[in-house]
Design an enzyme around this catalytic site. Structure first.
Site: not given
Ligand code: SAH
Length: 359
Positions: A91, A110, A117, A121, A124, A228, A304, A347
């Protein structure tokens, strides 16, 4: 066949020379694909037919095939789902920001750095899909090229650094776990003879891979670093960010301090607010104490919600109360404007939904 965007200029020069084509022709090719945004080798009028034939026999231009493009109701956000040569899906999101009294009108792309990944997390959507493979440099770079083509049509003029095009590695994947390709892609974005996007307009976001943050500090490219953090203490962070057990908060903060010392640049911290998990006044207070000594900016991001997790966003009173505490510590912060929630722009979310639909 390999995408032309997977090739470094020096390698293409050698390829050309081996095929009996003058090396300087690569500069014309570079101009055509990175600046004029040609989608087809046959469109490149500056190149002789031998060069076009050679390119067509051994390369494709874009490695991305559009599956769906979705626009948010307010028209500010477009989400692209691409298919790669091996049918994997990734995406990209385009966000449009109007001038708002503080910041100029800008467009932010973005981009994804991996298919899936490995870091898992918990809130995510990409983490919930697991890791599939690294993206190539061409697959990373082409996401921006394709969106620039759409922006060119939309704006009627090239959209470049002067009128504020930003790139954030905040799509699918952990960019620092695909380190060399991420750096090469960032250099390609920054190339003055190519996309010419200022390094300060490029942000690499990491879950906090400590050794790679230290490597990035030594790179000769002035990109922004976002970390993050999502919690101010190890217990809270390990609940949602499993890599915290390998690189706990003290090590992460020390790496950020080192990074700031070496680069003299501030670090951006990302904090996804999860109701009842990390959004109390006491979390805010600990976070304030943790970040106060650092040259940094904090982005507070209401989560989100995703298909496979139960986290919900903190309500606005909680968010504002959290921020007030942060303000008392004198830490600059932003509550991230919500974009594209109706098109699953978070994401990995569109892909998750697509997989659900397609089975
Ligand atoms: N792996 C990297 C970059 C990709 S995620 C990282 O962890 O920073 C980019 C950002 O989106 C990160 O801060 C991540 O924690 C956040 N993110 C992931 N899922 C999300 C969600 N469901 N709602 C809001 N932010 C989210």
């Amino acid at each position: 066949m390999i995408s032309i965007f997977d090739k470094k200029k020096e390698d293409l020069k050698l390829d050309f020379e081996n095929a009996g084509i003058k090396g300087y022709r690569v500069d014309q090719l570079w101009q055509a694909i990175y600046v004029d945004l040609s989608s087809d080798f046959d469109e490149i009028k500056t190149l002789p037919s031998e060069a076009i034939d050679y390119l067509k026999s051994s390369h494709v231009v874009s490695p991305l095939q559009l599956v769906v493009k979705r626009k948010s109701k307010d028209k500010s956000t477009d989400k692209y789902l691409w298919k790669l040569h091996d049918n994997k899906l990734i995406e990209t999101v385009l966000m449009r920001y109007d001038e708002d009294g503080h910041r100029r009108r800008r467009r932010t792309v973005c981009i994804s750095s991996q298919v899936g990944c490995a870091l898992d997390c918990k809130f995510c959507a990409t983490g919930q899909q697991g890791f599939s493979r690294q993206l190539t440099v061409g697959e990373i770079v082409s996401q921006v090229i394709e969106i620039k083509k759409d922006l060119l049509i939309e704006e009627g003029r090239p959209f470049n650094n002067e009128n504020n095009l930003n790139i954030v590695f905040m799509g699918m994947g952990e960019p620092l776990a695909n380190y060399s390709r991420t750096i090469e892609a960032a250099k390609r974005f920054n190339d003055q003879k190519g996309l010419n996007i200022g390094a300060r307009n490029i942000t690499i976001s990491t879950v906090g891979l400590v050794p790679k943050i230290l490597d990035l500090a030594e790179e000769n490219i002035q990109v922004n670093l976002a970390v993050s953090i999502h919690a101010p203490d190890d217990d809270t962070r390990s609940e949602t960010v499993p890599i915290n057990k390998t690189y706990p908060i003290t090590e992460l903060i020390n790496a950020c301090k080192k990074y700031i010392e070496i680069t003299n640049r501030k670090v951006f911290f990302e904090y996804v607010l999860l109701q009842g998990q990390n959004d109390s006044i006491s979390h805010a207070d600990k976070l304030g104490r943790l970040l106060k000594p650092l040259m940094c900016h904090l982005n507070l991001i209401p989560v989100n919600p995703t298909l496979k997790s139960n986290y919900i966003r903190s309500n606005s009173e909680k968010i504002n109360a959290f921020r007030e505490v942060i303000d008392k510590y004198g830490i600059p912060s932003t509550i991230r404007m919500e974009k594209g929630i109706d098109i699953n722009a978070g994401c990995g979310q569109l892909k998750s939904e697509y997989i659900e639909i397609e089975g």
